[in-house]
Design a protein around this motif. Structure first.
Motif, PDB file in Angstrom:
ATOM      1  N   SER A   2       0.821  -1.197   0.000  1.00 52.82           N
ATOM      2  CA  SER A   2       0.000   0.000   0.000  1.00 52.82           C
ATOM      3  C   SER A   2       0.859   1.254   0.000  1.00 52.82           C
ATOM      4  N   ASN A   3       0.271   2.336  -0.448  1.00 53.58           N
ATOM      5  CA  ASN A   3       0.959   3.623  -0.440  1.00 53.58           C
ATOM      6  C   ASN A   3       0.686   4.327   0.877  1.00 53.58           C
ATOM      7  N   ALA A   4       1.737   4.896   1.446  1.00 49.65           N
ATOM      8  CA  ALA A   4       1.581   5.642   2.693  1.00 49.65           C
ATOM      9  C   ALA A   4       0.826   6.938   2.426  1.00 49.65           C
ATOM     10  N   VAL A   5      -0.059   7.286   3.340  1.00 57.95           N
ATOM     11  CA  VAL A   5      -0.782   8.549   3.253  1.00 57.95           C
ATOM     12  C   VAL A   5      -0.659   9.270   4.586  1.00 57.95           C
ATOM     13  N   SER A   6      -0.643  10.565   4.526  1.00 55.95           N
ATOM     14  CA  SER A   6      -0.535  11.345   5.749  1.00 55.95           C
ATOM     15  C   SER A   6      -1.865  11.313   6.499  1.00 55.95           C
ATOM     16  N   ALA A   7      -1.817  11.685   7.762  1.00 53.85           N
ATOM     17  CA  ALA A   7      -2.998  11.615   8.623  1.00 53.85           C
ATOM     18  C   ALA A   7      -4.159  12.465   8.118  1.00 53.85           C
ATOM     19  N   LEU A   8      -3.845  13.642   7.549  1.00 54.87           N
ATOM     20  CA  LEU A   8      -4.897  14.587   7.172  1.00 54.87           C
ATOM     21  C   LEU A   8      -4.951  14.878   5.678  1.00 54.87           C
ATOM     22  N   HIS A   9      -4.210  14.120   4.897  1.00 62.52           N
ATOM     23  CA  HIS A   9      -4.245  14.231   3.438  1.00 62.52           C
ATOM     24  C   HIS A   9      -3.986  15.652   2.937  1.00 62.52           C
ATOM     25  N   GLY A  10      -3.041  16.351   3.597  1.00 64.85           N
ATOM     26  CA  GLY A  10      -2.651  17.691   3.147  1.00 64.85           C
ATOM     27  C   GLY A  10      -3.639  18.794   3.466  1.00 64.85           C
ATOM     28  N   LYS A  11      -4.487  18.591   4.428  1.00 65.49           N
ATOM     29  CA  LYS A  11      -5.533  19.561   4.785  1.00 65.49           C
ATOM     30  C   LYS A  11      -4.936  20.921   5.143  1.00 65.49           C
ATOM     31  N   VAL A  12      -5.633  21.991   4.729  1.00 64.51           N
ATOM     32  CA  VAL A  12      -5.213  23.368   5.006  1.00 64.51           C
ATOM     33  C   VAL A  12      -6.426  24.178   5.450  1.00 64.51           C
ATOM     34  N   ALA A  13      -6.233  24.985   6.485  1.00 58.96           N
ATOM     35  CA  ALA A  13      -7.236  25.970   6.907  1.00 58.96           C
ATOM     36  C   ALA A  13      -6.569  27.326   6.762  1.00 58.96           C
ATOM     37  N   PRO A  14      -6.813  28.015   5.629  1.00 57.50           N
ATOM     38  CA  PRO A  14      -6.148  29.302   5.404  1.00 57.50           C
ATOM     39  C   PRO A  14      -6.757  30.407   6.257  1.00 57.50           C
ATOM     40  N   GLY A  15      -5.990  31.443   6.436  1.00 58.57           N
ATOM     41  CA  GLY A  15      -6.474  32.587   7.192  1.00 58.57           C
ATOM     42  C   GLY A  15      -5.320  33.459   7.609  1.00 58.57           C
ATOM     43  N   GLU A  16      -5.583  34.361   8.530  1.00 58.44           N
ATOM     44  CA  GLU A  16      -4.529  35.222   9.047  1.00 58.44           C
ATOM     45  C   GLU A  16      -3.427  34.369   9.676  1.00 58.44           C
ATOM     46  N   VAL A  17      -3.839  33.284  10.307  1.00 57.00           N
ATOM     47  CA  VAL A  17      -2.920  32.237  10.750  1.00 57.00           C
ATOM     48  C   VAL A  17      -3.341  30.984  10.005  1.00 57.00           C
ATOM     49  N   THR A  18      -2.457  30.451   9.198  1.00 58.82           N
ATOM     50  CA  THR A  18      -2.755  29.264   8.404  1.00 58.82           C
ATOM     51  C   THR A  18      -2.409  28.014   9.200  1.00 58.82           C
ATOM     52  N   ILE A  19      -3.329  27.070   9.187  1.00 60.09           N
ATOM     53  CA  ILE A  19      -3.113  25.765   9.804  1.00 60.09           C
ATOM     54  C   ILE A  19      -3.019  24.778   8.641  1.00 60.09           C
ATOM     55  N   ARG A  20      -1.907  24.033   8.566  1.00 66.17           N
ATOM     56  CA  ARG A  20      -1.794  23.070   7.461  1.00 66.17           C
ATOM     57  C   ARG A  20      -1.001  21.850   7.895  1.00 66.17           C
ATOM     58  N   GLU A  21      -1.446  20.728   7.386  1.00 64.85           N
ATOM     59  CA  GLU A  21      -0.734  19.488   7.663  1.00 64.85           C
ATOM     60  C   GLU A  21       0.585  19.496   6.914  1.00 64.85           C
ATOM     61  N   ALA A  22       1.628  18.982   7.551  1.00 69.00           N
ATOM     62  CA  ALA A  22       2.969  18.960   6.950  1.00 69.00           C
ATOM     63  C   ALA A  22       3.172  17.788   6.002  1.00 69.00           C
ATOM     64  N   GLY A  23       2.256  16.841   5.961  1.00 74.58           N
ATOM     65  CA  GLY A  23       2.425  15.669   5.113  1.00 74.58           C
ATOM     66  C   GLY A  23       3.241  14.603   5.832  1.00 74.58           C
ATOM     67  N   LEU A  24       3.688  13.626   5.062  1.00 72.89           N
ATOM     68  CA  LEU A  24       4.463  12.522   5.635  1.00 72.89           C
ATOM     69  C   LEU A  24       5.803  13.029   6.153  1.00 72.89           C
ATOM     70  N   ARG A  25       6.107  12.711   7.389  1.00 72.67           N
ATOM     71  CA  ARG A  25       7.355  13.122   8.022  1.00 72.67           C
ATOM     72  C   ARG A  25       8.006  11.912   8.657  1.00 72.67           C
ATOM     73  N   GLY A  26       9.300  11.762   8.456  1.00 75.12           N
ATOM     74  CA  GLY A  26      10.049  10.678   9.087  1.00 75.12           C
ATOM     75  C   GLY A  26      10.392  11.041  10.512  1.00 75.12           C
ATOM     76  N   MET A  27      10.021  10.174  11.462  1.00 77.57           N
ATOM     77  CA  MET A  27      10.259  10.443  12.882  1.00 77.57           C
ATOM     78  C   MET A  27      10.690   9.164  13.587  1.00 77.57           C
ATOM     79  N   SER A 178      -9.004  27.916  16.958  1.00 80.96           N
ATOM     80  CA  SER A 178      -8.229  28.907  17.713  1.00 80.96           C
ATOM     81  C   SER A 178      -7.718  30.025  16.812  1.00 80.96           C
ATOM     82  N   ALA A 179      -7.537  29.709  15.527  1.00 85.54           N
ATOM     83  CA  ALA A 179      -7.022  30.688  14.561  1.00 85.54           C
ATOM     84  C   ALA A 179      -8.119  31.418  13.796  1.00 85.54           C
ATOM     85  N   LYS A 180      -9.362  31.130  14.106  1.00 82.44           N
ATOM     86  CA  LYS A 180     -10.493  31.709  13.376  1.00 82.44           C
ATOM     87  C   LYS A 180     -10.399  33.233  13.291  1.00 82.44           C
TER      88      LYS A 180
END
Length: 188
Positions: A2-27, A178-180
């Protein structure tokens, strides 16, 4: 396979403060004697960053080292190289007491970006985030709302948040609320 997918599939909440998933990260969680020269060397060789002091994170791009506790580091590497990095740690620390575990697929990483990013995090975490106290490179393992999380300031306007994948959506939604618009930018 299977192909690895990130937890939130690249989700973004734009605004004055942007919230965005970083994608797949090695940890890799690495537990051991953080004063051990072999441990320090393999970590700095893998990441190319300075070994962090307590309560600090040093990161460049996809690579970094985050101080989690007196005997624990979070080693950040490119996602595709996590297995290779874990093998290098195993080879370098053979014969010593340590634990290295790939936790890449068990975590979500979320960026909080913008001039009021500090306010977004401050509303949710029991941490003193005053600019005189919490600066770029500072790292905390704490809670955001009702969930365990860790975060650090990459720069004056950017936080990176790490949480368990199972609460990734909750954490993203909490940060986005919180960033609304209209809820940040009022601290003087």
């Amino acid at each position: 396979m299977s192909n690895a997918v990130s937890a939130l599939h690249g989700k973004v909440a734009p605004g004055e403060v942007t919230i965005r998933e970083a994608g797949l990260r090695g940890m890799i969680i690495l537990r051991g004697d953080l004063g051990d020269k072999k441990l320090r060397k393999v970590c700095t060789d893998l990441t190319g960053v300075k070994f962090p002091e307590g309560g600090q994170a040093n990161a460049e791009g996809d690579k970094g080292l985050c101080w989690m506790s007196p005997d624990e580091l979070l080693v950040l590497v490119p996602y595709a190289k996590t297995g290779q990095a874990a093998a290098q740690i195993d080879a370098a620390l053979s014969g010593t007491h340590y634990l290295a575990e790939n936790v890449s697929d068990a975590r979500a990483v979320i960026y909080v970006e913008g001039a009021f990013a500090r306010e977004v995090i401050a509303k949710l975490a029991p941490v003193d985030l005053h600019p005189d106290t919490f600066k770029a490179g500072d790292f905390r393992r704490t809670r955001l709302g009702q969930v365990a999380a860790a975060f650090w300031m990459r720069d004056e306007d950017t936080f990176m948040v790490i949480c368990f994948r199972s609460v990734g959506q909750y954490t993203f939604d909490l940060l986005a609320a919180s960033a609304k618009a209209g809820s940040v930018g009022h601290l003087g």
